[in-house]
Design a protein around this motif. Structure first.
Motif, short mmCIF file in Angstrom:
data_model
loop_
_atom_site.label_atom_id
_atom_site.label_comp_id
_atom_site.label_asym_id
_atom_site.label_seq_id
_atom_site.Cartn_x
_atom_site.Cartn_y
_atom_site.Cartn_z
N GLU A 242 -4.71 6.08 0.72
CA GLU A 242 -5.04 4.56 0.49
C GLU A 242 -3.72 3.82 0.40
O GLU A 242 -3.73 2.67 1.03
CB GLU A 242 -6.05 4.33 -1.01
CG GLU A 242 -7.43 5.05 -0.88
CD GLU A 242 -7.48 6.46 -1.37
OE1 GLU A 242 -8.04 7.13 -0.69
OE2 GLU A 242 -6.44 7.10 -2.12
N TRP A 243 -2.59 4.47 -0.02
CA TRP A 243 -1.50 3.83 0.00
C TRP A 243 -0.91 3.62 1.53
O TRP A 243 -0.61 2.60 1.95
CB TRP A 243 -0.22 4.51 -0.66
CG TRP A 243 0.92 3.93 -0.74
CD1 TRP A 243 1.60 2.95 -1.24
CD2 TRP A 243 1.87 4.44 0.22
NE1 TRP A 243 2.92 2.89 -0.72
CE2 TRP A 243 3.09 3.91 -0.07
CE3 TRP A 243 2.05 5.55 1.27
CZ2 TRP A 243 4.30 4.01 0.74
CZ3 TRP A 243 3.26 5.74 2.00
CH2 TRP A 243 4.33 5.07 1.71
N ARG A 244 -1.17 4.66 2.22
CA ARG A 244 -1.24 4.84 3.65
C ARG A 244 -2.03 3.65 4.41
O ARG A 244 -1.41 2.75 5.39
CB ARG A 244 -1.10 6.03 4.51
CG ARG A 244 -0.07 6.92 3.99
CD ARG A 244 -0.42 8.35 4.63
NE ARG A 244 -0.02 7.95 5.99
CZ ARG A 244 -0.19 9.00 7.11
NH1 ARG A 244 -0.58 10.17 6.54
NH2 ARG A 244 0.05 8.66 8.50
N ILE A 245 -3.16 3.47 3.91
CA ILE A 245 -4.00 2.41 4.43
C ILE A 245 -3.03 1.10 4.62
O ILE A 245 -3.27 0.27 5.54
CB ILE A 245 -5.41 2.29 3.90
CG1 ILE A 245 -6.26 3.49 4.10
CG2 ILE A 245 -6.21 0.99 4.34
CD1 ILE A 245 -7.57 3.79 3.67
N PHE A 246 -2.81 0.82 3.49
CA PHE A 246 -2.01 -0.72 3.28
C PHE A 246 -0.71 -0.75 3.59
O PHE A 246 -0.34 -1.59 4.50
CB PHE A 246 -2.11 -0.85 1.64
CG PHE A 246 -3.37 -1.41 1.18
CD1 PHE A 246 -3.56 -2.68 1.02
CD2 PHE A 246 -4.24 -0.45 0.75
CE1 PHE A 246 -4.87 -3.01 0.35
CE2 PHE A 246 -5.54 -0.70 0.35
CZ PHE A 246 -5.74 -2.04 0.05
#
Length: 307
Positions: A242-246
């Motif tokens: 999810e960090w990578r999504i942002f």
């Protein structure tokens, strides 16, 4: 014998029963038992909760959230002990990430297994039925589906969720769209897993939970409220999917409420770059057949344990 080691959590009781049921329907009668908080010696113990005693762990949610790196009070990792033999994850991204992590060195790509997400077995079928009977209505259906606000980080206890901060912005959407809300079970009295609102939605607004991956899998237009969440995600959820999504800008990210309205109106299709990332995270070969994949794997692991 496979033992489903159940949690007694009221918040997750129905979620647990739903997920386990989607697996158990593919197991032969008499091949499994259930216990509440008990590790049964001689059985292959399976659980959905990292704090439980189990040989095989699969998270109760589809999201990464760094769940497999949960720390005990003594700063050791729940998953880094001799009892835990296998981890089940949605796809290759977490297989690779866990395998390469020096913090979980007990796991190789031989005992971290890509299995998809079993709730999608049901959701994909329901979505197909809904699409076949869907009637055209005047307004776009917009669903806000945040994760819970118990996920607090740092000395200031920052909430890593769009709940409740997005609420006044969401109210602005009601003038132009058919809006609904699906709060996390921890934030509502009714703990029953919700899915009908997700099935009916055209657009989903979410942040970092299971709904992100389910919305993408169902072909929904998914929008992240970056003006609320991005800075917190980048600071407190490092290395998670999810960090990578942002951090890497996968999907649709609204910089403010007006930008979000423009994205809702446009409803662009998922771009190829995001599609590749999504399929790296959630294994496409098990979309709609994850429950059987997990059941077959548990039977195989149980057989290996006996030999």
């Amino acid at each position: 014998m496979i033992n489903f080691n159940l949690s007694d959590s009221k918040n997750y009781k129905d979620v647990q029963n739903q997920l386990n049921g989607l697996i158990q329907k593919h197991l032969p009668a008499g091949s499994y038992t259930e216990s509440v908080g008990h590790y049964i010696e001689g059985s292959l113990n399976f659980s959905l909760f990292v704090r439980s005693d189990a040989d095989v762990l699969m998270s109760h949610g589809a999201a990464d959230k760094n769940y497999h790196w949960k720390l005990k009070s003594d700063k050791t990792y729940y998953n880094h002990h001799t009892q835990r033999k296998h981890l089940l994850v949605p796809g290759q991204l977490l297989v690779d990430r866990i395998h390469k992590s020096d913090k979980l060195s007990a796991f190789t790509n031989q005992n971290v297994h890509s299995v998809g997400w079993p709730r999608l077995d049901m959701l994909l079928e329901l979505q197909q039925q809904h699409n076949a009977s869907k009637k055209i209505t005047g307004k776009t259906k917009v669903l806000w589906a945040p994760t819970h606000d118990y996920n607090k980080k740092g000395s200031s206890q920052v909430v890593i969720s769009s709940f409740p901060e997005f609420e006044p912005f969401f109210e602005q959407l009601a003038a132009d769209y058919d809006v609904s809300v699906s709060l996390h079970p921890r934030n509502r009295k009714d703990k029953t897993p919700t899915y009908q609102k997700l099935i009916e939605a055209d657009v989903v607004i979410s942040d970092l939970g299971t709904m992100v991956w389910e919305a993408w899998a169902l072909g929904k237009t998914l929008i992240f409220p970056d003006w609320i969440l991005k800075e917190r995600m980048l600071k407190h959820k490092k290395h998670s999917a999810e960090w990578r999504i942002f951090a890497e800008g996968f999907g649709l990210h609204a910089t403010d409420i007006d930008h979000m309205k423009a994205l809702i109106a446009e409803a662009p299709a998922m771009d190829e770059r995001t599609k590749n990332f999504f399929e790296y995270y959630l294994d496409p070969q098990y979309l709609g057949s994850s429950g059987k994949r997990i059941a077959d794997l548990l039977l195989a692991l149980d057989g290996q344990q006996k030999n």
